[in-house]
Design a protein around this motif. Structure first.
Motif, mmCIF file in Angstrom:
data_model
loop_
_atom_site.group_PDB
_atom_site.id
_atom_site.type_symbol
_atom_site.label_atom_id
_atom_site.label_comp_id
_atom_site.label_asym_id
_atom_site.label_seq_id
_atom_site.Cartn_x
_atom_site.Cartn_y
_atom_site.Cartn_z
ATOM 1 N N UNK A 259 -42.295 -4.986 2.926
ATOM 2 C CA UNK A 259 -41.603 -3.669 3.140
ATOM 3 C C UNK A 259 -41.276 -3.069 1.535
ATOM 4 N N UNK A 260 -40.934 -2.582 1.477
ATOM 5 C CA UNK A 260 -40.761 -1.527 0.385
ATOM 6 C C UNK A 260 -38.671 -1.935 0.521
ATOM 7 N N UNK A 261 -38.470 -2.590 -0.414
ATOM 8 C CA UNK A 261 -36.691 -2.789 -0.224
ATOM 9 C C UNK A 261 -35.916 -1.577 -0.687
ATOM 10 N N UNK A 262 -35.712 -1.317 0.755
ATOM 11 C CA UNK A 262 -34.790 0.380 0.842
ATOM 12 C C UNK A 262 -33.757 0.210 1.646
ATOM 13 N N UNK A 263 -32.914 1.320 1.391
ATOM 14 C CA UNK A 263 -31.827 1.154 2.714
ATOM 15 C C UNK A 263 -32.938 1.496 4.063
ATOM 16 N N UNK A 264 -33.904 2.681 4.300
ATOM 17 C CA UNK A 264 -34.118 3.299 4.829
ATOM 18 C C UNK A 264 -35.118 2.516 5.597
ATOM 19 N N UNK A 265 -35.906 1.305 5.090
ATOM 20 C CA UNK A 265 -36.235 -0.017 6.103
ATOM 21 C C UNK A 265 -35.438 -1.585 6.801
ATOM 22 N N UNK A 266 -34.093 -0.675 6.478
ATOM 23 C CA UNK A 266 -33.359 -1.810 7.792
ATOM 24 C C UNK A 266 -32.894 -3.353 6.995
ATOM 25 N N UNK A 267 -33.258 -3.291 5.889
ATOM 26 C CA UNK A 267 -32.840 -4.816 4.575
ATOM 27 C C UNK A 267 -31.654 -5.018 4.844
ATOM 28 N N UNK A 268 -30.674 -4.302 5.674
ATOM 29 C CA UNK A 268 -28.634 -4.653 5.607
ATOM 30 C C UNK A 268 -29.088 -5.510 6.894
ATOM 31 N N UNK A 269 -30.291 -5.280 7.742
ATOM 32 C CA UNK A 269 -29.430 -5.623 9.038
ATOM 33 C C UNK A 269 -29.687 -7.096 8.772
#
Ligand code: ADP
Ligand code: GLC
Length: 490
Positions: free
Chosen positions: A307-317
């Motif tokens: 993935x693109x490491x962006x907030x959209x992708x749920x990286x935080x989770x």
């Protein structure tokens, strides 16, 4: 009846790609051209376009053309390139002053000019070719002024009198907002009153909003996202404008280019497989684990992330859930991605904390993306929002079970597995929280422990068909409907 379709986009794979937009425009152009339509596409000649790998040549009558945008003056020429895998021509706008930069997208002060120029050049090349498109298909904020330009700047030209415009929203999170001080750059003259006046007074211009206001039809890349963006939670401030367009906003699920993404033929894999030869998949898993230094036995579940490491992708989770999940399950994880620096750092730290359990490759690697799709048992996409998402569809074809948040195109392409009936293709969760992701991962791992269920679920996924032959047809229906329709006013 063959249609004349003009495509204007900031990315077209394989010429220029940062994400799914490129995959979709490239595949849709190939599909339309293959179906007999006359598709001509316009793309900037970025420094990164590898002209040597393409059949290309300068277009002699599109040479050294002047372009005026407010106080700015440019000159551009055009190189025609054949889109690999098709006979369609992509017209590359060669304007080094705008496109000879290190990256496709920049944060430079002239970013809006770079894409206004692309949009204007598309019209002006059509004029010089004497070519009258029935459909002008624009994508995302970069080319979203196309519909308004068709109704103002170029409305005098009979070539565009029958042209109907389509704007596809691949992501309403990016709107291309720029300062109202640059209003002259739009060159709208007395049509300036058509700009969103409240925004102008507030000091900004929102390209995407103008596309939504003036396109003859607005599409987005999944039916669920088409509903979601009408709400404040997902509309990113555009929900009102979208609701106002009523039935003119349509969700059409993206397709997959199985020529590129198929475990039976994948050019990056040393061995190939299908639903009847899943043992090969296990061999690929062992090979990838060895390459990445992962301790991953045959019973260990390998989870993939691309993935693109962006907030959209749920990286935080992912960052919150993985430490506990890796510590408490027989689980390993292979990640390839690049993007926001804090996410890159957090993943690098996770790799240090779990050196034999998590491998993080920072960067963009087409090859590794294919390997991860093929070699993993499950694929994680806990997106905060996801207009469509392609990797979950790739995963399905590779027998790699998607574990996804039920939003946008993820909800439309992955079906919850039901052990009682043996139907379904993956595991979904609703709540946007690390706990919910961990629960979903736990449920997936329980199924993984039962090979009968797991194989069934993987095979169900492999049997899904998201080819463009299916997903492309609704675009043609839309084009045909619009082409027969009288002009909408502004
Ligand atoms: P988005 O366009 O929002 O990034 P999509 O799922 O639609 O998401 O498409 C992403 C595309 O970009 C896929 O083809 C995926 O394989 C590719 N991709 C994303 N990040 C990487 C990466 N780091 N390396 C290789 N491919 C990547
Ligand atoms: C965007 C979206 C993604 C979608 C892609 C292609 O980048 O984030 O969900 O699949 O466009 O339409």
């Amino acid at each position: 009846m063959p249609l004349r379709i003009c495509f204007v986009a900031s990315e077209i794979a394989p010429l220029a790609k940062t994400g799914g937009l490129a995959d979709v425009t490239g595949a849709l152009i190939r599909y339309l051209e293959g179906a007999g339509h006359d598709v001509r596409s316009f793309l900037p000649l970025y420094s990164s376009v590898d002209l040597a790998s393409l059949a290309s040549a300068p277009v002699d009558f599109l040479h050294d053309i002047p372009l005026e945008m407010g106080p700015h003056r440019y000159r551009y020429s055009v190189v025609g390139a054949r889109l690999p895998g098709s006979q369609a021509t992509v017209y590359l706008i060669d304007c080094p002053a705008l496109y000879a930069r290190g990256r496709i997208y920049t944060t430079d002060p002239d970013e809006h000019l770079r894409f206004l120029a692309l949009t204007r050049a598309a019209f002006e090349c059509c004029q010089r070719m004497g070519w009258s498109p029935q459909i002008l298909h624009c994508h995302d904020w970069h080319t979203a002024f196309g519909p308004l330009f068709a109704k103002t700047l170029y409305a005098w030209d009979r070539l565009f009198q029958a042209t109907r415009s389509v704007l596809t929203l691949h992501n309403v999170g990016y709107q291309g907002v720029f300062s109202a001080a640059a209003v002259d750059d739009l060159q709208l003259g007395s049509s300036r009153y058509l700009l969103h006046q409240d925004d102008l007074r507030s000091g900004f211009i929102n390209p995407l909003k103008h596309g939504i206001l003036y396109a003859d039809a607005v599409t987005t890349v999944s039916p669920t996202y088409a509903k979601e963006i009408r709400t404040p939670e997902y509309g990113m401030g555009l929900e009102q404008a979208l609701r106002a367009r009523g039935d003119s906003v349509l969700g059409i699920l993206n397709g997959v280019d199985y020529g590129e993404w198929d475990p039976r033929t994948d050019r990056y894999l040393p061995r190939h497989y299908d639903a009847g030869r899943l043992a090969v998949k296990a061999e690929l898993k062992a090979a990838l684990a060895a390459r990445l230094g992962l301790a991953c036995g045959p019973k260990t579940a390998l989870a993939g992330v691309v993935m693109r490491l962006a907030a959209q992708k749920g990286v935080d989770l992912l960052i919150q859930a993985l430490p506990h999940a890796l510590a408490s399950h027989d689980l390993a994880c292979a990640v390839v991605g690049s993007g926001d620096e804090p996410y890159e750092r957090a993943l690098a730290e996770l790799q240090q904390a779990f050196p034999r359990r998590l491998a993080f490759h920072r960067g963009y690697s087409e090859e590794l993306a294919h390997w991860i799709e093929a070699a993993s048992d499950l694929f994680l996409m806990p997106s905060l929002y996801e207009p469509c998402g392609l990797n979950q569809m790739y995963s399905l074809r590779y027998g790699t079970v998607p574990v996804v948040r039920a939003t946008g195109g993820l909800a439309d392409s992955v079906q919850l597995y039901d052990p009682a009936s043996g139907t379904g293709t993956g595991v979904l969760f609703k709540e946007y929280s690390a706990a919910a992701l961990e629960r979903a991962l736990g449920a997936a791992l329980d199924l993984y422990a039962d090979p009968a269920h797991w194989t069934r679920m993987a095979r169900n996924g492999m049997a899904q068909d998201f080819s463009w032959t299916r997903q492309g047809a609704p675009y043609v229906e839309l084009y045909e409907r619009l082409a027969g329709r009288p002009a909408g006013g502004v």
